[in-house]
Scaffold this motif. Structure first.
Motif, PDB file in Angstrom:
ATOM      1  N   ALA A 140      14.445 -87.777  20.872  1.00  0.00           N
ATOM      2  CA  ALA A 140      15.705 -88.380  21.320  1.00  0.00           C
ATOM      3  C   ALA A 140      16.295 -87.580  22.472  1.00  0.00           C
ATOM      4  CB  ALA A 140      16.692 -88.440  20.160  1.00  0.00           C
ATOM      5  N   SER A 141      16.815 -88.330  23.448  1.00  0.00           N
ATOM      6  CA  SER A 141      17.332 -87.655  24.639  1.00  0.00           C
ATOM      7  C   SER A 141      18.832 -87.374  24.526  1.00  0.00           C
ATOM      8  CB  SER A 141      17.056 -88.502  25.874  1.00  0.00           C
ATOM      9  OG  SER A 141      17.647 -89.782  25.721  1.00  0.00           O
ATOM     10  N   SER A 142      19.570 -88.284  23.907  1.00  0.00           N
ATOM     11  CA  SER A 142      21.016 -88.069  23.839  1.00  0.00           C
ATOM     12  C   SER A 142      21.433 -87.669  22.426  1.00  0.00           C
ATOM     13  CB  SER A 142      21.755 -89.346  24.252  1.00  0.00           C
ATOM     14  OG  SER A 142      21.578 -90.338  23.274  1.00  0.00           O
ATOM     15  N   LEU A 143      22.588 -87.119  22.345  1.00  0.00           N
ATOM     16  CA  LEU A 143      23.122 -86.676  21.059  1.00  0.00           C
ATOM     17  C   LEU A 143      23.466 -87.862  20.161  1.00  0.00           C
ATOM     18  CD1 LEU A 143      23.668 -83.983  19.745  1.00  0.00           C
ATOM     19  CD2 LEU A 143      26.008 -84.118  20.544  1.00  0.00           C
ATOM     20  N   ASP A 144      23.908 -88.957  20.765  1.00  0.00           N
ATOM     21  CA  ASP A 144      24.230 -90.149  19.976  1.00  0.00           C
ATOM     22  C   ASP A 144      22.986 -90.730  19.308  1.00  0.00           C
ATOM     23  OD1 ASP A 144      26.918 -90.027  20.605  1.00  0.00           O
ATOM     24  OD2 ASP A 144      26.683 -91.244  22.419  1.00  0.00           O
ATOM     25  N   ASP A 145      21.860 -90.729  20.017  1.00  0.00           N
ATOM     26  CA  ASP A 145      20.615 -91.213  19.418  1.00  0.00           C
ATOM     27  C   ASP A 145      20.199 -90.337  18.246  1.00  0.00           C
ATOM     28  OD1 ASP A 145      20.553 -93.183  21.334  1.00  0.00           O
ATOM     29  OD2 ASP A 145      19.145 -92.099  22.655  1.00  0.00           O
ATOM     30  N   ARG A 146      20.331 -89.040  18.430  1.00  0.00           N
ATOM     31  CA  ARG A 146      19.989 -88.123  17.342  1.00  0.00           C
ATOM     32  C   ARG A 146      20.896 -88.339  16.139  1.00  0.00           C
ATOM     33  NH1 ARG A 146      18.597 -82.140  19.233  1.00  0.00           N
ATOM     34  NH2 ARG A 146      16.975 -82.341  17.681  1.00  0.00           N
ATOM     35  N   TRP A 147      22.147 -88.608  16.380  1.00  0.00           N
ATOM     36  CA  TRP A 147      23.097 -88.834  15.298  1.00  0.00           C
ATOM     37  C   TRP A 147      22.751 -90.101  14.521  1.00  0.00           C
ATOM     38  CZ3 TRP A 147      26.113 -85.865  12.718  1.00  0.00           C
ATOM     39  CH2 TRP A 147      27.100 -86.391  11.922  1.00  0.00           C
ATOM     40  N   ASP A 148      22.350 -91.152  15.239  1.00  0.00           N
ATOM     41  CA  ASP A 148      21.956 -92.400  14.569  1.00  0.00           C
ATOM     42  C   ASP A 148      20.714 -92.192  13.705  1.00  0.00           C
ATOM     43  OD1 ASP A 148      24.061 -93.725  15.742  1.00  0.00           O
ATOM     44  OD2 ASP A 148      22.862 -94.446  17.452  1.00  0.00           O
ATOM     45  N   ILE A 149      19.752 -91.451  14.224  1.00  0.00           N
ATOM     46  CA  ILE A 149      18.537 -91.182  13.444  1.00  0.00           C
ATOM     47  C   ILE A 149      18.871 -90.313  12.233  1.00  0.00           C
ATOM     48  CG2 ILE A 149      16.293 -90.047  13.533  1.00  0.00           C
ATOM     49  CD1 ILE A 149      16.135 -90.901  16.471  1.00  0.00           C
ATOM     50  N   TYR A 150      19.766 -89.377  12.414  1.00  0.00           N
ATOM     51  CA  TYR A 150      20.189 -88.519  11.307  1.00  0.00           C
ATOM     52  C   TYR A 150      20.836 -89.346  10.198  1.00  0.00           C
ATOM     53  CZ  TYR A 150      22.507 -84.744   8.815  1.00  0.00           C
ATOM     54  OH  TYR A 150      22.931 -83.885   7.843  1.00  0.00           O
TER      55      TYR A 150
END
Length: 100
Positions: free
Chosen positions: A34-44
């Motif tokens: 994931a490139s952005s923090l928002d994408d990482r948060w959604d996956i989390y």
């Protein structure tokens, strides 16, 4: 001998871990890429929705013969009590018992 309920619970956890293993690995790979923090948060968040017992850290090694959860040797799959009895009976090749 361990209680049968605890052994069966461990079996159910093992099944859950195997069922969700691929999904968990895909989500973790997506987290690394994931490139952005928002994408990482959604996956989390998706990871958090998986059952708690599907995490591999919930697995616990038990003795193959008695079901004892503590003092297990990985190489043999047995607890220290059973391993010692087998060493005294000369049933495990290559294992030398210690005597003072």
């Amino acid at each position: 001998m361990a209680r049968m309920g605890l052994i069966q619970r461990g079996g159910k956890i093992r099944e859950l871990v195997n069922r969700y293993r691929a999904m968990r690995e895909d989500l973790r790979a997506g987290m690394r890429e994931a490139s952005s923090l928002d994408d990482r948060w959604d996956i989390y968040k998706k990871l958090q929705y998986l059952p708690r017992n599907s995490a591999p850290t919930r697995l616990h090694r038990r003795c193959l013969s008695t079901g004892r959860p503590r003092a297990n040797y990985r190489d043999f799959g047995l607890s220290r009590h059973v391993l010692r009895e087998m060493a005294h009976a000369c049933l495990s090749p290559g294992l030398v018992r210690s005597s003072r």
